[in-house]
Scaffold this motif. Structure first.
Motif, short mmCIF file in Angstrom:
data_model
loop_
_atom_site.label_atom_id
_atom_site.label_comp_id
_atom_site.label_asym_id
_atom_site.label_seq_id
_atom_site.Cartn_x
_atom_site.Cartn_y
_atom_site.Cartn_z
N ALA A 70 0.61 -1.22 -0.03
CA ALA A 70 0.01 -0.10 -0.17
C ALA A 70 0.65 1.42 -0.12
O ALA A 70 0.75 2.17 -0.71
CB ALA A 70 -1.01 -0.12 1.07
N ARG A 104 2.49 1.76 -3.26
CA ARG A 104 1.65 2.24 -4.36
C ARG A 104 1.39 3.75 -4.14
O ARG A 104 1.15 4.57 -5.12
CB ARG A 104 0.32 1.53 -4.35
CG ARG A 104 -0.85 1.89 -5.25
CD ARG A 104 -0.25 2.08 -6.55
NE ARG A 104 0.27 0.76 -7.03
CZ ARG A 104 -0.17 -0.16 -7.80
NH1 ARG A 104 -1.44 0.17 -8.38
NH2 ARG A 104 0.36 -1.30 -8.35
N VAL A 105 1.21 4.16 -2.75
CA VAL A 105 1.08 5.48 -2.61
C VAL A 105 1.97 6.42 -3.02
O VAL A 105 1.99 7.51 -3.42
CB VAL A 105 0.46 5.83 -1.31
CG1 VAL A 105 0.57 7.13 -0.83
CG2 VAL A 105 -1.10 5.26 -0.90
N ARG A 146 4.34 5.81 -5.02
CA ARG A 146 4.58 5.89 -6.47
C ARG A 146 3.68 6.80 -7.10
O ARG A 146 4.02 7.56 -8.06
CB ARG A 146 4.13 4.21 -7.17
CG ARG A 146 4.46 4.44 -8.63
CD ARG A 146 4.37 3.08 -9.12
NE ARG A 146 2.81 2.83 -9.47
CZ ARG A 146 2.29 2.21 -10.68
NH1 ARG A 146 3.10 1.56 -11.39
NH2 ARG A 146 0.92 2.06 -10.76
N PHE A 147 2.51 6.89 -6.61
CA PHE A 147 1.73 8.10 -7.02
C PHE A 147 2.28 9.65 -6.92
O PHE A 147 2.23 10.26 -7.84
CB PHE A 147 0.35 8.13 -6.28
CG PHE A 147 -0.51 9.35 -6.47
CD1 PHE A 147 -1.51 9.43 -7.55
CD2 PHE A 147 -0.47 10.50 -5.69
CE1 PHE A 147 -2.30 10.45 -7.67
CE2 PHE A 147 -1.42 11.39 -5.82
CZ PHE A 147 -2.29 11.43 -6.79
#
Lengths: 172, 431
Positions: free
Chosen positions: B330, B333-334, B336-337
């Motif tokens: 998680a 992913r964040v 990477r945003f």
């Protein structure tokens, strides 16, 4: 005359259409400097992408340096400088969608379409793209087809995106 | 928590047909504007908003009336800009208001413009909101037809022009100065502050930038008064908030609640966490905010309580993660945003988000080293407070809090050389 004002079905007259759109965009906002992005949106909505000649036209008709136009276009992810498919599929990969299986969904689409994220199918039907948060976490995994929301699309129901009754660019 | 008798922001849920001018007027729409124009001097409206305690709903929570009163008083025309560039992962409240209750936004903009003496207002809407753009185009045309926008609004001396402008895919344009750059036809790089928008905003004019939900609060507030607004929430965080709840809940969606609702109550409203599972962590206010572990679920969502608990209300995007969630995945992913959305202008954010993503991907892939956690925290420390705009700070809050609360899980990834949950969010081909 802008293309919207012409009789439906009139074939594009590229340069004069661009000139008319540029003039319309300039008149739409209090200052002409705000016209560039609205102009680019209009061109892309019809042509699907921003061909080099359209960027030349932006520079010419909006009286901007060509490099300036290029720098703006390259900043925004929705502006495309390569031909796109009739249906552009955006799959949101941000956290809520990722928790709901967006990566598996993307994987299924890649396998079925035979292309990688960022590519267009050879027949020009589909362009597959990742999207950062589409502000539709309630529809996770959320997608857009030609910027119309479709969701939730669980990974195993990827086919929905290929059949979905969303108009192609030309029909919209 | 005081229970709501009806919706005030998501009014379309109670009243059908409110998306059109006729439907909105039939439900008493635009009477807030009428009252503002006939009963208030602009400064008195600013005072009313100050007295109500309304705070900005875009993320920072700054008092709205105070923000308005900062506008330069030097005789130049002013402008109102509405930030409809909603894109904080976990947040989708403005989209619902725009698509289904557009006239409440327009009415609120007219009230705010009258109060701040702004002859022109702008809505900056993200490019992906094509539907919202079309709805607002239609609604603005209706409002002009109805005499609410244009010369001498409703026969008064107040005249107003409203413009709608589409972004084109850039999270950074939700930062107000980057938004203004984009609105002026440039790359969305943030501006150096000062000068703040209140002194030099759009086209160099003194400008107020407000969030969609903040503006949508104004019509009922003007109609009912400051005390009405203060009946909900807490002393310092009064009023109602649209909370976007997503992730591992049965009914993801928007929930309009008083600001003293607890996270647990909110999750219950959303149908509870996935059956058979427990809440592992919650991000209460969008992915820029630190997570809270399950032990903090009884925290109220008001600005102060969430800060005390170690997070922030932010934009109200509440992402619920159950016990099947791999926290490392998680976080990867964040972060990477933020890497993808960094505008690249300043080095700490551009380089830092890149390297954090790199290390996190390795960690999640089972190739981490024990000193990676120190590296991550060190990079985070070199971004936090040292980036040009808030995007840098936003990229580290979730990660740092995750390492604090779930350090063992990070270590297990390293020592076990794999994700212990086998729950990898992503496919290596897509990095």
């Amino acid at each position: 005359m802008t293309p919207e004002e012409k009789a439906p079905g009139t074939p594009p007259d590229w340069d004069s259409d661009w000139a008319a759109w540029a003039a319309a965009a300039k008149a739409e906002y209090p200052r002409a400097q705000s016209a560039l992005m609205p102009f680019l949106h209009r061109v892309q909505a019809r042509d699907g992408w921003l061909r080099p000649e359209a960027l030349d036209a932006a520079a010419r008709y909006l009286e901007l340096p060509r490099q300036y136009v290029e720098s703006v276009v390259s900043f925004y992810s929705l502006f495309r400088t390569e031909p796109t498919g009739h249906r552009t599929i955006h799959v949101c990969v941000s956290l809520s969608c990722a928790l709901a299986g967006s990566d598996a969904l993307l994987h299924n689409l890649e396998e079925t379409l035979g292309i990688r994220v960022g590519q267009t199918t050879p027949d020009g039907s589909y362009t597959l793209l990742e999207a950062e948060c589409l502000a539709a976490c309630d529809l996770a995994p959320a997608c857009q087809v030609n910027l119309r929301y479709v969701g939730p699309v669980p990974p195993e129901r990827f086919q929905t995106l290929l059949e979905e009754e969303v108009p192609t660019r030309e029909e919209a | 928590m005081k229970k709501l008798d009806r919706h005030y922001l998501l009014r379309h849920r109670d009243v059908a047909g409110i998306g059109t001018l006729k439907g909105y007027e039939a439900d008493g729409g635009y009477s807030g504007l009428k009252k503002a124009l006939s009963e208030f001097e602009p400064d008195a409206l600013v005072d009313l908003v100050k007295a109500s305690g309304l705070r900005g709903r875009g993320g920072a929570g700054f008092p709205t009336g105070l923000k308005w009163s900062f506008l330069a008083k030097d005789g130049r025309p002013r402008a109102l800009v509405v930030n409809a560039d909603e894109g904080e992962p976990g947040t989708f409240k403005d989209r619902e208001i725009i698509e289904h209750n557009p006239h409440q936004l327009i009415e609120g903009m007219l009230i705010a413009s009258y109060a701040t003496r702004a002859p022109e207002s702008f809505i900056y809407i993200r490019g992906e909101f094509l539907r919202g753009y079309e709805v607002l185009q239609q609604a603005i045309a209706e409002a002009m037809e109805g005499g609410y926008i244009g010369d001498k609004v409703l026969g008064t001396d107040f005249s107003h022009r409203m413009y709608l402008y589409r972004g084109a895919g850039a999270y950074i344009c939700g930062e107000e100065s980057a938004l203004l750059e984009s609105l002026e036809g440039r790359r969305g790089n943030p501006r150096l502050k000062p000068p703040f928008p209140a002194v030099a905003g759009v086209y160099g004019l003194p400008t107020v930038v407000n969030n969609v939900e903040t503006i949508a609060n104004l019509p009922p507030l003007i109609l009912n008064g400051a005390e009405w607004h203060r009946q909900w929430g807490t002393e310092k965080s009064p009023g109602l908030k649209v909370m976007s709840v997503s992730g591992h809940v049965a009914r993801p969606g928007n929930y309009e609640v008083p600001l003293d609702t607890t996270l647990r109550e909110l999750i219950e409203m959303a149908g509870g966490v996935t059956p058979g599972h427990q809440v592992k962590a919650v991000i209460p206010g969008g992915s820029s905010m630190p997570l809270l572990p399950a032990s903090k679920l009884d925290t109220s969502i008001d600005y102060e309580s969430l800060v005390q608990a170690g997070s922030m209300l932010g934009s109200g995007g509440c992402i619920v993660m159950d016990d099947t969630t791999c926290i490392v995945a998680a976080v990867a992913r964040v972060v990477r945003f933020y890497r993808d959305e960094s505008c690249g202008k300043c080095t700490p954010c551009r380089e830092g988000t890149y390297w954090m993503t790199d290390v996190l991907d390795r960690l999640e892939g089972g190739l981490g080293e024990l000193d990676d956690l120190d590296t991550l925290l060190d990079v985070a420390d070199n971004i936090n407070g040292k980036a040009f705009c808030p995007l840098g700070d936003a990229s580290v809050g979730f990660m740092v809090s995750a390492i604090r609360h779930f350090r063992d899980e990070f270590v297990e990834h390293i020592t076990g050389r794999t994700c212990p949950l086998g729950a990898r969010l992503y496919d290596t081909v897509n990095y």
